[in-house]
Design an enzyme around this catalytic site. Sequence first.
Site, PDB file in Angstrom:
ATOM      1  N   ASP A   1      70.774 -30.014 -50.296  1.00 37.93           N
ATOM      2  CA  ASP A   1      69.385 -29.806 -50.720  1.00 37.93           C
ATOM      3  C   ASP A   1      68.949 -28.356 -50.535  1.00 37.93           C
ATOM      4  O   ASP A   1      68.249 -27.786 -51.380  1.00 37.93           O
ATOM      5  CB  ASP A   1      68.451 -30.712 -49.905  1.00 37.93           C
ATOM      6  CG  ASP A   1      68.735 -32.184 -50.114  1.00 37.93           C
ATOM      7  OD1 ASP A   1      68.703 -32.632 -51.265  1.00 37.93           O
ATOM      8  OD2 ASP A   1      68.980 -32.880 -49.115  1.00 37.93           O
ATOM      9  N   GLY A   2      69.351 -27.746 -49.416  1.00 37.27           N
ATOM     10  CA  GLY A   2      68.925 -26.377 -49.145  1.00 37.27           C
ATOM     11  C   GLY A   2      69.431 -25.400 -50.181  1.00 37.27           C
ATOM     12  O   GLY A   2      68.719 -24.458 -50.564  1.00 37.27           O
TER      13      GLY A   2
ATOM     14  N   LEU B   1      72.141 -20.164 -47.674  1.00 34.66           N
ATOM     15  CA  LEU B   1      72.234 -21.257 -48.641  1.00 34.66           C
ATOM     16  C   LEU B   1      72.043 -20.780 -50.077  1.00 34.66           C
ATOM     17  O   LEU B   1      71.234 -19.902 -50.358  1.00 34.66           O
ATOM     18  CB  LEU B   1      71.228 -22.344 -48.292  1.00 34.66           C
ATOM     19  CG  LEU B   1      71.505 -23.075 -46.975  1.00 34.66           C
ATOM     20  CD1 LEU B   1      70.409 -24.073 -46.656  1.00 34.66           C
ATOM     21  CD2 LEU B   1      72.864 -23.771 -47.018  1.00 34.66           C
TER      22      LEU B   1
ATOM     23  N   GLU C   1      68.521 -10.445 -60.315  1.00 33.17           N
ATOM     24  CA  GLU C   1      69.225  -9.493 -59.448  1.00 33.17           C
ATOM     25  C   GLU C   1      70.054 -10.190 -58.372  1.00 33.17           C
ATOM     26  O   GLU C   1      71.220  -9.838 -58.137  1.00 33.17           O
ATOM     27  CB  GLU C   1      68.228  -8.532 -58.791  1.00 33.17           C
ATOM     28  CG  GLU C   1      67.507  -7.599 -59.738  1.00 33.17           C
ATOM     29  CD  GLU C   1      66.238  -8.194 -60.310  1.00 33.17           C
ATOM     30  OE1 GLU C   1      65.524  -7.475 -61.041  1.00 33.17           O
ATOM     31  OE2 GLU C   1      65.945  -9.382 -60.015  1.00 33.17           O
TER      32      GLU C   1
ATOM     33  N   ARG D   1      72.416   8.841 -63.575  1.00 32.41           N
ATOM     34  CA  ARG D   1      72.696   7.567 -64.254  1.00 32.41           C
ATOM     35  C   ARG D   1      73.482   7.836 -65.537  1.00 32.41           C
ATOM     36  O   ARG D   1      74.356   7.044 -65.920  1.00 32.41           O
ATOM     37  CB  ARG D   1      71.404   6.810 -64.550  1.00 32.41           C
ATOM     38  CG  ARG D   1      70.451   7.516 -65.496  1.00 32.41           C
ATOM     39  CD  ARG D   1      69.309   6.634 -65.959  1.00 32.41           C
ATOM     40  NE  ARG D   1      68.354   7.367 -66.781  1.00 32.41           N
ATOM     41  CZ  ARG D   1      67.446   6.799 -67.547  1.00 32.41           C
ATOM     42  NH1 ARG D   1      67.363   5.481 -67.600  1.00 32.41           N
ATOM     43  NH2 ARG D   1      66.615   7.528 -68.263  1.00 32.41           N
TER      44      ARG D   1
ATOM     45  N   HIS E   1      57.790   0.739 -58.246  1.00 33.67           N
ATOM     46  CA  HIS E   1      59.148   0.997 -58.717  1.00 33.67           C
ATOM     47  C   HIS E   1      59.813   2.182 -58.012  1.00 33.67           C
ATOM     48  O   HIS E   1      60.998   2.428 -58.239  1.00 33.67           O
ATOM     49  CB  HIS E   1      59.140   1.251 -60.225  1.00 33.67           C
ATOM     50  CG  HIS E   1      58.976   0.017 -61.045  1.00 33.67           C
ATOM     51  ND1 HIS E   1      57.976  -0.897 -60.817  1.00 33.67           N
ATOM     52  CD2 HIS E   1      59.695  -0.467 -62.100  1.00 33.67           C
ATOM     53  CE1 HIS E   1      58.077  -1.888 -61.696  1.00 33.67           C
ATOM     54  NE2 HIS E   1      59.108  -1.654 -62.483  1.00 33.67           N
TER      55      HIS E   1
ATOM     56  N   ASN F   1      71.319 -36.096 -49.603  1.00 36.53           N
ATOM     57  CA  ASN F   1      71.027 -36.960 -48.445  1.00 36.53           C
ATOM     58  C   ASN F   1      69.547 -36.980 -48.072  1.00 36.53           C
ATOM     59  O   ASN F   1      69.138 -37.727 -47.185  1.00 36.53           O
ATOM     60  CB  ASN F   1      71.884 -36.562 -47.235  1.00 36.53           C
ATOM     61  CG  ASN F   1      71.625 -35.142 -46.755  1.00 36.53           C
ATOM     62  OD1 ASN F   1      70.482 -34.699 -46.672  1.00 36.53           O
ATOM     63  ND2 ASN F   1      72.685 -34.423 -46.414  1.00 36.53           N
TER      64      ASN F   1
ATOM     65  N   HIS G   1      76.538 -28.523 -36.595  1.00 37.43           N
ATOM     66  CA  HIS G   1      75.875 -29.433 -37.521  1.00 37.43           C
ATOM     67  C   HIS G   1      76.817 -30.585 -37.864  1.00 37.43           C
ATOM     68  O   HIS G   1      77.605 -30.494 -38.815  1.00 37.43           O
ATOM     69  CB  HIS G   1      75.479 -28.690 -38.803  1.00 37.43           C
ATOM     70  CG  HIS G   1      74.597 -27.511 -38.560  1.00 37.43           C
ATOM     71  ND1 HIS G   1      75.076 -26.317 -38.062  1.00 37.43           N
ATOM     72  CD2 HIS G   1      73.261 -27.342 -38.741  1.00 37.43           C
ATOM     73  CE1 HIS G   1      74.065 -25.456 -37.951  1.00 37.43           C
ATOM     74  NE2 HIS G   1      72.963 -26.049 -38.352  1.00 37.43           N
TER      75      HIS G   1
ATOM     76  N   HIS H   1      71.256 -33.511 -38.234  1.00 41.44           N
ATOM     77  CA  HIS H   1      71.532 -32.295 -38.999  1.00 41.44           C
ATOM     78  C   HIS H   1      72.109 -31.185 -38.132  1.00 41.44           C
ATOM     79  O   HIS H   1      73.178 -30.660 -38.446  1.00 41.44           O
ATOM     80  CB  HIS H   1      70.255 -31.808 -39.679  1.00 41.44           C
ATOM     81  CG  HIS H   1      70.463 -30.658 -40.615  1.00 41.44           C
ATOM     82  ND1 HIS H   1      70.711 -29.373 -40.187  1.00 41.44           N
ATOM     83  CD2 HIS H   1      70.462 -30.595 -41.967  1.00 41.44           C
ATOM     84  CE1 HIS H   1      70.856 -28.580 -41.220  1.00 41.44           C
ATOM     85  NE2 HIS H   1      70.707 -29.296 -42.324  1.00 41.44           N
TER      86      HIS H   1
END
Length: 676
Positions: free
Chosen positions: A169-170, A130, A416, A372, A478, A199, A40, A275
Amino acid sequence: MGGASDGGRVLRPDDGRFDEMANALRALAMDAVQQAQSGHPGAPMGMAEMAVALWAHHLQHDPANPRWPDRDRFVLSNGHASMLLYALLHLTGYDLPIDELQRFRQLHSRTPGHPEVGVTPGVETTTGPLGQGLANAVGMALAEKLLAQEFNRPGHAIVDHRTYVFMGDGCLMEGISHEACSLAGVWRLNKLIALYDDNGISIDGEVRGWFADDTAQRFLGHGWHVIGPIDGHDIDQVARAIGQARLSEDKPTLVICRTTIGRGSPGRAGTARAHGEPLGVEELAATRAAIGWKVPPFEVPPAIATRWRQASTGPSRQAAWLQALGRYRAAHPDLAAEFERRIGGHLPADFQETALSLMSRLGPSTEAVATRKASQQALAVLALSIPELIGGSADLTGSNLTEVPGGRHLHYGVREFGMAAVMNGLALHGGFIPYGGTFLTFSDYSRNAIRMAALMKQRVIHVLTHDSIGLGEDGPTHQPIEHAASLRLIPHLDVWRPCDAAETAAAWCHALEQPDRPSALLLSRQALPAQQRTPQQIVDIRRGGYVLSDRDRPVAVLLATGSEVAMAIAAQRLLDERDLPVRVVSLPSSTVFDRQPREWREAVLGRGLPRIGIEAGVTRWWGQYGCVAALGVDSFGESGPAAEVYAHFGLTASGVVELVAECVTWRRSPGTTLIA
């Protein structure tokens, strides 16, 4: 504009040498992509001036010591622009010779297609998916702020650096950017400075057809300071903006830099073709002529190379910091030793004593508890002696049980993915061992960040509770079915599904002892009975799989995990009454067990005996252990009381008994073969 310093290095905007420095970055990027016939070029060419403004005038780093603790962190979130970073590292004197740039994207080079931490000196995090680099940067800035609060003393600021991130942008289109940037605003990470390469082009073309956000207003809403839009090709403007951002005392800063992708290329600049594809021989020649670059490929004129080497003041800054650390050590010897231990990634010297104390407390327990809850009990002990443990939850603190008295806790909100990526940034920065909680089924939201932790070999611990159809009434949305098996497929990730408090404590200890791999602890909501063990069996838990209960001349082996271990033990007793003795193997971590010596694995699994897997999840993964059958759930769950849901799916001790009887009888029948 006049000269600018603003806490950085002096810049004279009328000095054309800086444009030549930017062109050196352009040339190396387009040459490497052309030679590789892959990559790129557009983003590195468009961000060249931004890079000069930061790296030549503000960034505090030392190419001779890429791991200097108080260096500024630089993150290239739009990782496809990797050649920009490689060119910067090469030109500023890191151990990245020109032949590595010539081997861009080639097998075993130190210049892979996207930056990889641990592969290339000077790369702070692995980027490419990204938005995650931006979230990592939030974690790094948070680590700096928390370490400064903990260790700095009047007259002794040994933690005082910034985190800079380039993004495109991504990165902003990905939802994780909203999660992470919102947190950065809430946490007032004033030493986080993001430069947005605005850009207007992505792979599909001009982004205005699918990305019309008011980015400035969005970040103002997140609680950021916003500068711009400014001309991203005006080095002075960018350097001044960074200097202004450095003065912020209570907010992170976004600098919006308007740029042209592929700048300098007569035929490709401003287009999607710049790009993600090489310029081509003819366009490459035209670009060299347009920017006045007269040297052959992969060459930089000596005068320009010298300017780049002189741009870093790292050695002098690091020397000053080392002197400051010496004064700090003299004034606060205990704090200095603790700081150096934590930055070095070493557990406290008494960790093994802590682990033994924890196992002696929870190992012989006869109390039936949810794992837990056992995890919370383990944390209560560990947090007292491991101050670098920093935990949080994605708005499920009271369900994940991740908060302990006196411990450091982060409220991530319902984020998350952002949580997992911020945890990666905390680990990458150094000084912390992060853990974070959510429901196991929601690990899908954070999966790519979990994968990135494994790829980057970072000690990050995911506390994933509500691990099965034992949720009962919460129903199939769930109830995780495929999640345990799916997480086990991620290379270099340890997955633990303990059956009681002893195995939970062992899982925590093992996870903390792994400096170069993440762990996922899959924990139950429902109470599970404690299993009886010998002292040796307690030690063996940390091998991932062991014989929990054996019989003379067993006719089969039951392999079970988590809540289903108790089911296997109950079935073993019922099978005794049928004169069908079986061995019960607890397999709390198949990923750890698989790394054990072959002799151990064979001794545990038994030779020549039919094996039956038992887990409240998909059954196909049991085939790797040669199981002739498995009891599990190969559909989505159901909503109802937990015991009724288990019975509905045949996950009961009597169901195990019938399956064993069937398999043993079937195996004894002449002329039959084992099922796969």
